[in-house]
Write an enzyme that holds these catalytic residues in place. Structure first.
Site, PDB file in Angstrom:
ATOM      1  N   SER A 249       0.838  -1.196   0.000  1.00  0.00           N
ATOM      2  CA  SER A 249       0.000   0.000   0.000  1.00  0.00           C
ATOM      3  C   SER A 249       0.880   1.257   0.000  1.00  0.00           C
ATOM      4  CB  SER A 249      -0.946  -0.046   1.207  1.00  0.00           C
ATOM      5  OG  SER A 249      -1.893   0.989   1.155  1.00  0.00           O
TER       6      SER A 249
ATOM      7  N   ASP B 234       3.326  24.385  -1.253  1.00  0.00           N
ATOM      8  CA  ASP B 234       4.692  24.275  -1.780  1.00  0.00           C
ATOM      9  C   ASP B 234       5.333  22.945  -1.385  1.00  0.00           C
ATOM     10  OD1 ASP B 234       4.861  24.845   0.917  1.00  0.00           O
ATOM     11  OD2 ASP B 234       6.426  26.358   0.726  1.00  0.00           O
TER      12      ASP B 234
ATOM     13  N   HIS C  14      -7.325  -5.129  -1.490  1.00  0.00           N
ATOM     14  CA  HIS C  14      -6.167  -4.353  -1.061  1.00  0.00           C
ATOM     15  C   HIS C  14      -5.293  -5.096  -0.059  1.00  0.00           C
ATOM     16  CE1 HIS C  14      -3.900  -0.667  -0.754  1.00  0.00           C
ATOM     17  NE2 HIS C  14      -3.984  -0.704   0.557  1.00  0.00           N
TER      18      HIS C  14
END
Length: 436
Positions: free
Chosen positions: A152, A360, A413
């Site tokens: 993952s 940023d 998953h």
């Protein structure tokens, strides 16, 4: 470069030789002489091997899912670790801020100062810093380029490793963890909302009676105050987080069993049972992994602010709204209201808002380097994965030179929880088939 390092005496746990390691690393790797933190890792090897034999084994670094997940606490070798222990010394990393590494939670972050100071501190907890930690640890242990296994979010970290420190890697295995390399977080959630909706449909087709009980619980929560063991009222939208059950093969059935225990008769009429509320609490509390909520969207941050992308995209999928006629269960999305309703997160609300607004963020991937990649990489991509979208994963695979994909519809998953040994052996065979 090596860093200060303490290692325990080895001890045995059910056939495993275990050593605890603590490394002192820079908080900010761009200023190595500045503030430092501790990163913990636990080494596992086969206790039947003589220490001298163990010393000859190469290292495998396991990169845990998350963000905010600590390394697995093994009680014995099983699944993928049983397979890996035949070839490697396994190093389970407690990624910075988790487990026995220097903690980052509501109790400790207040020591940093105000919300602005806390948010600035947490900018050093993404994959770029985790990879820099791993490289210092590898060098300190005296390891040659090592093998990594990323599950993952560990796969996201692997892509960062391949981008900025490929010299430290012999080979990399990834399960359910090929992150998109470009683009805003919105497209991630747009894709995963669709996957989660399809998984809801699959679940309710298997357990049609649970469609009615799910709606009944939602409407009950609208009308009747029900409280979790930590004292806060359970909201519909928080109950919908039980959709985390849908991310696994066998775990999906656990949702059905939980719903069967939802209501009990009381003198005040039917109420949600203590058993049910305790189970829900275990699913929705982030007390054990607050970093998951704090920096989850930032793992998709490539320059610009994420700005609560999941909340924004939710508007395109009204069936997930708590006031929908038949509300659906949600996936792993993180919303700003988590920091209003979870006691472990409430003190961190302003910090989370500052992280969501940060515009940023440094790049997490070097697409040019990935296009020139020479490290053998094999990745399992799960066709119906509700957390890491199959189509976005294959797009990433195409952008990484030499990356081999094994796609499977047999797992979700958490595939390594179902057949970890088989999946590990398959991927290891793929990266080594042309070398050995």
């Amino acid at each position: 470069m090596s860093v200060p390092h303490e290692a325990s005496e080895p001890y045995d746990v059910r056939g495993m030789r275990v050593t605890d390691h603590r490394f002192t690393v820079p908080l900010d790797h761009s200023t190595p002489d500045g503030e430092s933190i501790t990163v913990f890792a636990r080494e596992y090897s086969d206790a039947e091997l003589a220490p001298a034999e163990t010393e000859q084994l190469p290292w495998l670094l396991y990169l845990q899912g998350g963000p905010g997940g600590k390394g697995s606490r093994l009680l014995s070798f099983s699944g993928w670790t049983k397979a890996a222990s035949k070839h490697f010394r396994i190093l389970m990393l407690d990624q910075r801020g988790t487990g026995l590494s220097t903690a980052a939670n509501r109790q400790t972050l207040v020591l940093r100062g105000d919300a602005s100071a806390q948010a600035q501190y947490l900018t050093h907890f993404r994959a770029d810093s985790i990879v820099a930690d791993a490289e210092l640890i590898r060098e300190t242990l005296g390891s040659e380029p090592w093998t990594t296994y990323g599950q993952s979010y560990g796969g996201f970290c692997t892509l960062t490793y391949l981008s900025f420190a490929p010299h430290g890697l012999r080979e990399s295995l990834v399960t359910g963890g090929l992150a998109p390399l470009t683009g805003p977080a919105d497209r991630v959630y747009r894709a995963t909302f669709r996957r989660v909706a399809a998984r809801n449909a699959e679940y309710f087709a298997k357990y049609p009676q649970d469609r009615g009980i799910t709606t009944r619980i939602a409407r009950h929560l609208d009308a009747v105050p029900e409280f979790l063991p930590t004292g806060e009222r359970l909201s519909v939208r928080r109950f919908q987080m039980a959709g985390s059950f849908l991310g696994g093969n066998t775990r999906m059935d656990g949702l059905h069993f939980m719903l069967q225990e939802a209501f009990v008769p009381t003198p005040d009429g039917e109420r949600l049972s203590d058993t049910f509320l305790e189970t829900v609490h275990g699913l929705v509390s982030r007390a054990a992994n607050p970093l998951y909520a704090l920096i989850h969207e930032s793992i998709y941050g490539q320059g610009g602010a994420t700005g609560w992308a999941a909340e924004r995209v939710l508007g395109e999928f009204p069936s997930f709204r708590p006031d929908a006629e038949e509300p659906l269960y949600t996936g792993e999305m993180v919303y700003p209201w988590y920091f209003d309703e979870d006691p472990a997160l409430v003190p961190l609300k302003e910090t989370a808002e500052l992280l969501a607004a940060k515009n940023d963020w440094p790049e997490l991937y070097n697409t040019g380097q990935l296009a020139r990649n020479t490290v053998p990489v094999a990745a399992a991509v799960y066709t119906d994965d509700i957390y890491v979208d199959r189509d976005l994963s294959l797009e990433t695979a195409e952008a990484v030179r030499g990356l081999q994909v094994w796609e499977s519809a047999d797992f979700h998953h958490d595939g390594i929880a179902d057949d970890g040994e088989g999946i590990f052996n398959r991927l290891l065979g793929m990266v080594r088939q042309n070398r050995e």
